[in-house]
Write an enzyme that holds these catalytic residues in place. Structure first.
Site, PDB file in Angstrom:
ATOM      1  CE  LYS A  53      -4.305  -1.929   1.638  1.00  0.00           C
ATOM      2  NZ  LYS A  53      -5.310  -2.046   2.692  1.00  0.00           N
TER       3      LYS A  53
ATOM      4  NE  ARG B 145      -7.830  -8.180   0.588  1.00  0.00           N
ATOM      5  CZ  ARG B 145      -7.376  -7.416  -0.408  1.00  0.00           C
ATOM      6  NH1 ARG B 145      -6.321  -6.640  -0.243  1.00  0.00           N
ATOM      7  NH2 ARG B 145      -7.999  -7.415  -1.566  1.00  0.00           N
TER       8      ARG B 145
HETATM    9  C1  PT1 Z   1      -7.832  -4.469   3.618  1.00  0.00           C
HETATM   10  C2  PT1 Z   1      -8.173  -4.419   2.217  1.00  0.00           C
HETATM   11  C3  PT1 Z   1      -9.271  -5.230   1.786  1.00  0.00           C
HETATM   12  N1  PT1 Z   1      -7.521  -3.636   1.319  1.00  0.00           N
HETATM   13  C4  PT1 Z   1      -9.562  -6.011   3.974  1.00  0.00           C
HETATM   14  N2  PT1 Z   1      -9.935  -6.017   2.687  1.00  0.00           N
HETATM   15  C5  PT1 Z   1      -7.924  -3.600   0.034  1.00  0.00           C
HETATM   16  N3  PT1 Z   1     -10.243  -6.781   4.866  1.00  0.00           N
HETATM   17  C6  PT1 Z   1      -8.995  -4.392  -0.383  1.00  0.00           C
HETATM   18  C7  PT1 Z   1      -3.057   2.370  -0.855  1.00  0.00           C
HETATM   19  O1  PT1 Z   1      -2.962   3.238   0.021  1.00  0.00           O
HETATM   20  O2  PT1 Z   1      -6.851  -3.746   4.101  1.00  0.00           O
HETATM   21  N4  PT1 Z   1      -8.531  -5.259   4.445  1.00  0.00           N
HETATM   22  N5  PT1 Z   1      -9.645  -5.188   0.487  1.00  0.00           N
HETATM   23  C8  PT1 Z   1      -7.212  -2.698  -0.935  1.00  0.00           C
HETATM   24  N6  PT1 Z   1      -7.359  -1.331  -0.571  1.00  0.00           N
HETATM   25  C9  PT1 Z   1      -6.341  -0.393  -0.677  1.00  0.00           C
HETATM   26  C10 PT1 Z   1      -6.290   0.693   0.193  1.00  0.00           C
HETATM   27  C11 PT1 Z   1      -5.341  -0.554  -1.617  1.00  0.00           C
HETATM   28  C12 PT1 Z   1      -5.234   1.581   0.140  1.00  0.00           C
HETATM   29  C13 PT1 Z   1      -4.291   0.345  -1.709  1.00  0.00           C
HETATM   30  C14 PT1 Z   1      -4.215   1.417  -0.809  1.00  0.00           C
HETATM   31  O3  PT1 Z   1      -2.212   2.216  -1.745  1.00  0.00           O
END
Ligand code: PT1
Length: 281
Positions: A225, A259
């Site tokens: 991330k 994850r």
């Molecule tokens: C997570 C999660 C998810 N993240 C759960 N499910 C994502 N339970 C999708 C960035 O800042 O943490 N927990 N499902 C993906 N979401 C992101 C958020 C992807 C922020 C990238 C960023 O780069």
């Protein structure tokens, strides 16, 4: 023992959840399992099989990107992307299929297909979502998010991010229990990167052990991330070392499900963690 559909899993040792995004626009694996604009089940199944071989206990299938700036998809499109892959993995692989969805209709359909966990970044706040999970008898992961993906990074704001996240999750657990869910079926997730600045994400990680007060297993998603962009200056392809460092810290603070995109490397990190910590309690 935690029960995920027809599979049992001991969460005393940390477990890896491999990410499988059936989306054209996810930030790391977006478009990887598409061919000619259509979901490619063979490619998705191959990646799922690889992650299982590498030691994943869960495969998290998603049909809607929820990264910052992502746009919503229709329920029908989400179904088209997710259902065939869930069905294929359940039939072919020995793994718990988790489905990253907020939709009551998708929850009902994947439950019929044999999914073992509902992973909802909106903590079952959409209409009918709690009822759908209760009817399915499946466990759920409830995540904290401030705002919605298209705009959540515009100006995240908290008095205390840790207190707000814990308070929100406590409230969502109470709502689910109120509607007939067994608390032993609930997993919680602070939602790294979801309506949070770097400072908020760092405060959450530094105080992660406080989430254990909720009495539910803790799931985290930090893999590649953008908080790592801020910390290390590196592009998404170059964030593996940072991701593993965050996974190690989270494991020490009690996280149980990770994850991740990089299953093999994370499995080694967690085996190493477990080797040290199983001897000292
Ligand atoms: C997570 C999660 C998810 N993240 C759960 N499910 C994502 N339970 C999708 C960035 O800042 O943490 N927990 N499902 C993906 N979401 C992101 C958020 C992807 C922020 C990238 C960023 O780069």
């Amino acid at each position: 023992m935690f029960i995920f559909g027809n599979k049992q899993c001991d969460l005393n040792t940390p477990r890896v959840m491999g990410v499988l995004n059936m989306t054209p626009d996810s930030f790391f694996d977006g478009g990887s399992y598409f061919s000619g604009g259509k979901p490619a089940i063979d490619l998705a199944l191959k990646q799922a099989a690889l992650m299982v071989k590498e030691g994943a206990d869960f495969i998290d299938v998603g049909g809607e990107s929820t990264r910052p700036g992502a746009v919503a998809v229709s329920e029908q499109e989400e179904m088209n992307r997710v259902l065939p892959v869930v069905e294929a993995i359940v039939r072919r692989l020995d793994v718990v299929v988790s489905v990253d969805t907020s939709s009551a209709a998708v929850i009902s359909e994947v439950a019929k297909l044999g999914a073992g966990l509902i992973n909802d970044v909106r903590a079952l706040q959409r209409p009918g979502a709690i009822e759908s999970v209760v009817a399915s008898d499946l466990p759920v992961s409830l995540m904290h998010m401030q705002g919605e993906p298209p705009t959540m990074q515009a100006q995240p704001s908290y008095l205390s991010v840790v207190d707000e996240v814990v308070g929100f999750l406590r409230h969502r657990i109470a709502c689910c229990v109120d509607k007939g869910m067994d608390k032993t079926k609930i997993i919680v997730d602070p939602g790294f990167g979801f309506g949070k600045t770097l400072e908020h994400n760092l405060q959450l990680m530094a105080a992660l052990e406080k989430l254990n007060d909720l009495g539910c297993p803790l799931l985290i998603g930090v893999s590649r991330k953008s908080m790592l962009q801020h910390i290390t200056g590196r592009s998404v392809e170059q964030r593996l070392a940072g991701s593993l460092a965050l996974a190690t810290i989270a494991a020490i603070k009690g996280a149980k499900i990770f994850r991740v995109h990089d299953v093999k490397e994370t499995v080694d990190v967690l085996k190493t963690y477990a080797a040290v910590y199983s001897n000292v309690g």
